[in-house]
Write a protein that holds these residues in place. Structure first.
Motif, PDB file in Angstrom:
ATOM      1  N   VAL A  12     -18.348  -6.622  -6.541  1.00 11.98           N
ATOM      2  CA  VAL A  12     -18.886  -5.863  -5.408  1.00 11.98           C
ATOM      3  C   VAL A  12     -19.902  -4.861  -5.929  1.00 11.98           C
ATOM      4  O   VAL A  12     -19.794  -4.396  -7.082  1.00 11.98           O
ATOM      5  CB  VAL A  12     -17.736  -5.160  -4.646  1.00 11.98           C
ATOM      6  N   GLN A  13     -20.873  -4.533  -5.113  1.00 10.27           N
ATOM      7  CA  GLN A  13     -21.858  -3.523  -5.505  1.00 10.27           C
ATOM      8  C   GLN A  13     -21.277  -2.118  -5.336  1.00 10.27           C
ATOM      9  O   GLN A  13     -20.378  -1.891  -4.520  1.00 10.27           O
ATOM     10  CB  GLN A  13     -23.112  -3.664  -4.660  1.00 10.27           C
ATOM     11  N   ALA A  14     -21.816  -1.191  -6.096  1.00 17.36           N
ATOM     12  CA  ALA A  14     -21.390   0.199  -5.977  1.00 17.36           C
ATOM     13  C   ALA A  14     -21.541   0.660  -4.528  1.00 17.36           C
ATOM     14  O   ALA A  14     -22.530   0.348  -3.858  1.00 17.36           O
ATOM     15  CB  ALA A  14     -22.220   1.085  -6.898  1.00 17.36           C
ATOM     16  N   GLY A  15     -20.545   1.381  -4.052  1.00 15.10           N
ATOM     17  CA  GLY A  15     -20.520   1.833  -2.663  1.00 15.10           C
ATOM     18  C   GLY A  15     -19.795   0.889  -1.734  1.00 15.10           C
ATOM     19  O   GLY A  15     -19.519   1.244  -0.578  1.00 15.10           O
ATOM     20  N   GLY A  16     -19.478  -0.317  -2.212  1.00 18.12           N
ATOM     21  CA  GLY A  16     -18.805  -1.307  -1.394  1.00 18.12           C
ATOM     22  C   GLY A  16     -17.302  -1.116  -1.349  1.00 18.12           C
ATOM     23  O   GLY A  16     -16.760  -0.148  -1.902  1.00 18.12           O
ATOM     24  N   SER A  17     -16.639  -2.062  -0.684  1.00 13.31           N
ATOM     25  CA  SER A  17     -15.190  -1.980  -0.487  1.00 13.31           C
ATOM     26  C   SER A  17     -14.519  -3.297  -0.853  1.00 13.31           C
ATOM     27  O   SER A  17     -15.138  -4.366  -0.762  1.00 13.31           O
ATOM     28  CB  SER A  17     -14.869  -1.649   0.975  1.00 13.31           C
ATOM     29  N   LEU A  18     -13.270  -3.190  -1.233  1.00 13.44           N
ATOM     30  CA  LEU A  18     -12.415  -4.346  -1.464  1.00 13.44           C
ATOM     31  C   LEU A  18     -11.004  -3.980  -1.012  1.00 13.44           C
ATOM     32  O   LEU A  18     -10.607  -2.810  -1.067  1.00 13.44           O
ATOM     33  CB  LEU A  18     -12.366  -4.745  -2.941  1.00 13.44           C
ATOM     34  N   ARG A  19     -10.263  -5.000  -0.590  1.00 11.96           N
ATOM     35  CA  ARG A  19      -8.851  -4.787  -0.308  1.00 11.96           C
ATOM     36  C   ARG A  19      -8.035  -5.722  -1.174  1.00 11.96           C
ATOM     37  O   ARG A  19      -8.145  -6.945  -1.065  1.00 11.96           O
ATOM     38  CB  ARG A  19      -8.512  -5.018   1.164  1.00 11.96           C
ATOM     39  N   LEU A  20      -7.210  -5.150  -2.018  1.00 11.49           N
ATOM     40  CA  LEU A  20      -6.325  -5.930  -2.871  1.00 11.49           C
ATOM     41  C   LEU A  20      -4.989  -6.129  -2.157  1.00 11.49           C
ATOM     42  O   LEU A  20      -4.520  -5.254  -1.439  1.00 11.49           O
ATOM     43  CB  LEU A  20      -6.088  -5.218  -4.200  1.00 11.49           C
ATOM     44  N   SER A  21      -4.407  -7.291  -2.393  1.00  6.36           N
ATOM     45  CA  SER A  21      -3.097  -7.599  -1.830  1.00  6.36           C
ATOM     46  C   SER A  21      -2.133  -7.952  -2.956  1.00  6.36           C
ATOM     47  O   SER A  21      -2.534  -8.530  -3.962  1.00  6.36           O
ATOM     48  CB  SER A  21      -3.189  -8.782  -0.863  1.00  6.36           C
ATOM     49  N   CYS A  22      -0.877  -7.619  -2.758  1.00  4.57           N
ATOM     50  CA  CYS A  22       0.174  -7.974  -3.703  1.00  4.57           C
ATOM     51  C   CYS A  22       1.331  -8.546  -2.892  1.00  4.57           C
ATOM     52  O   CYS A  22       2.011  -7.810  -2.171  1.00  4.57           O
ATOM     53  CB  CYS A  22       0.629  -6.756  -4.491  1.00  4.57           C
ATOM     54  N   ALA A  23       1.512  -9.852  -3.018  1.00  4.89           N
ATOM     55  CA  ALA A  23       2.584 -10.520  -2.305  1.00  4.89           C
ATOM     56  C   ALA A  23       3.804 -10.638  -3.207  1.00  4.89           C
ATOM     57  O   ALA A  23       3.704 -11.116  -4.341  1.00  4.89           O
ATOM     58  CB  ALA A  23       2.122 -11.903  -1.855  1.00  4.89           C
ATOM     59  N   ALA A  24       4.937 -10.207  -2.706  1.00  6.95           N
ATOM     60  CA  ALA A  24       6.167 -10.217  -3.495  1.00  6.95           C
ATOM     61  C   ALA A  24       7.144 -11.264  -2.976  1.00  6.95           C
ATOM     62  O   ALA A  24       7.210 -11.508  -1.774  1.00  6.95           O
ATOM     63  CB  ALA A  24       6.820  -8.843  -3.448  1.00  6.95           C
ATOM     64  N   THR A  25       7.880 -11.856  -3.886  1.00  6.44           N
ATOM     65  CA  THR A  25       8.972 -12.739  -3.465  1.00  6.44           C
ATOM     66  C   THR A  25      10.135 -11.864  -3.013  1.00  6.44           C
ATOM     67  O   THR A  25      10.413 -10.841  -3.614  1.00  6.44           O
ATOM     68  CB  THR A  25       9.446 -13.646  -4.599  1.00  6.44           C
ATOM     69  N   GLY A  26      10.763 -12.247  -1.935  1.00  5.52           N
ATOM     70  CA  GLY A  26      11.855 -11.440  -1.428  1.00  5.52           C
ATOM     71  C   GLY A  26      11.353 -10.267  -0.618  1.00  5.52           C
ATOM     72  O   GLY A  26      10.151 -10.051  -0.472  1.00  5.52           O
ATOM     73  N   SER A  27      12.253  -9.502  -0.116  1.00  9.22           N
ATOM     74  CA  SER A  27      11.911  -8.387   0.750  1.00  9.22           C
ATOM     75  C   SER A  27      11.469  -7.174  -0.063  1.00  9.22           C
ATOM     76  O   SER A  27      12.191  -6.695  -0.929  1.00  9.22           O
ATOM     77  CB  SER A  27      13.122  -8.005   1.604  1.00  9.22           C
ATOM     78  N   ILE A  28      10.276  -6.669   0.232  1.00  8.90           N
ATOM     79  CA  ILE A  28       9.800  -5.500  -0.510  1.00  8.90           C
ATOM     80  C   ILE A  28      10.513  -4.234  -0.085  1.00  8.90           C
ATOM     81  O   ILE A  28      10.430  -3.217  -0.762  1.00  8.90           O
ATOM     82  CB  ILE A  28       8.272  -5.324  -0.368  1.00  8.90           C
ATOM     83  N   SER A  29      11.223  -4.304   1.031  1.00  8.66           N
ATOM     84  CA  SER A  29      11.968  -3.121   1.438  1.00  8.66           C
ATOM     85  C   SER A  29      13.087  -2.810   0.451  1.00  8.66           C
ATOM     86  O   SER A  29      13.617  -1.700   0.439  1.00  8.66           O
ATOM     87  CB  SER A  29      12.534  -3.318   2.845  1.00  8.66           C
ATOM     88  N   ARG A  30      13.433  -3.782  -0.391  1.00  9.69           N
ATOM     89  CA  ARG A  30      14.462  -3.567  -1.395  1.00  9.69           C
ATOM     90  C   ARG A  30      13.926  -2.849  -2.623  1.00  9.69           C
ATOM     91  O   ARG A  30      14.689  -2.424  -3.479  1.00  9.69           O
ATOM     92  CB  ARG A  30      15.076  -4.906  -1.794  1.00  9.69           C
TER      93      ARG A  30
END
Length: 113
Positions: A12-30
């Motif tokens: 991405v160019q400077a000043g831009g945006s990105l959204r990273l995702s992290c998918a977990a196995t199982g419930s992340i509420s744990r």
């Protein structure tokens, strides 16, 4: 077995945006906490943000990054705005549960000037 899979990195160019995702196995509420770290070439891995009973951020972000969790999707996000070349690094998802720490494989973020 806990698995964390990051996605969303890229160039991405400077000043831009990105959204990273992290998918977990199982419930992340744990998980007691989930967060993001990053490691730039030749540097140590450093803390970026964490989400537990509250959210905490590294000082360098100065309001540019936002961490969020979607328990229904077992996913943690890192919204990154106003990116700078110094933000170039491999970003790692991190999760803590019952005293154990888990890491994802990382996703590369490259910010061009």
């Amino acid at each position: 077995q806990v698995q964390l899979v990051e996605s969303g990195g890229g160039l991405v160019q400077a000043g831009g945006s990105l959204r990273l995702s992290c998918a977990a196995t199982g419930s992340i509420s744990r998980f007691n906490a989930m967060g993001w770290y990053r490691q730039a070439p030749g540097k140590q891995r450093e803390f970026v943000a964490t989400s537990s009973s509250s959210t905490n951020y590294a000082g360098f972000m100065k309001g540019r990054f936002t961490i969020s969790r979607d328990n229904a999707k077992n996913t943690v996000y890192l919204q990154m705005n106003a990116l700078k070349p110094d933000d170039t690094a491999v970003y790692y998802c991190n999760a803590v549960r019952e005293g154990l720490t888990y890491w994802g494989q990382g996703t590369q973020v490259t910010v061009s000037s």
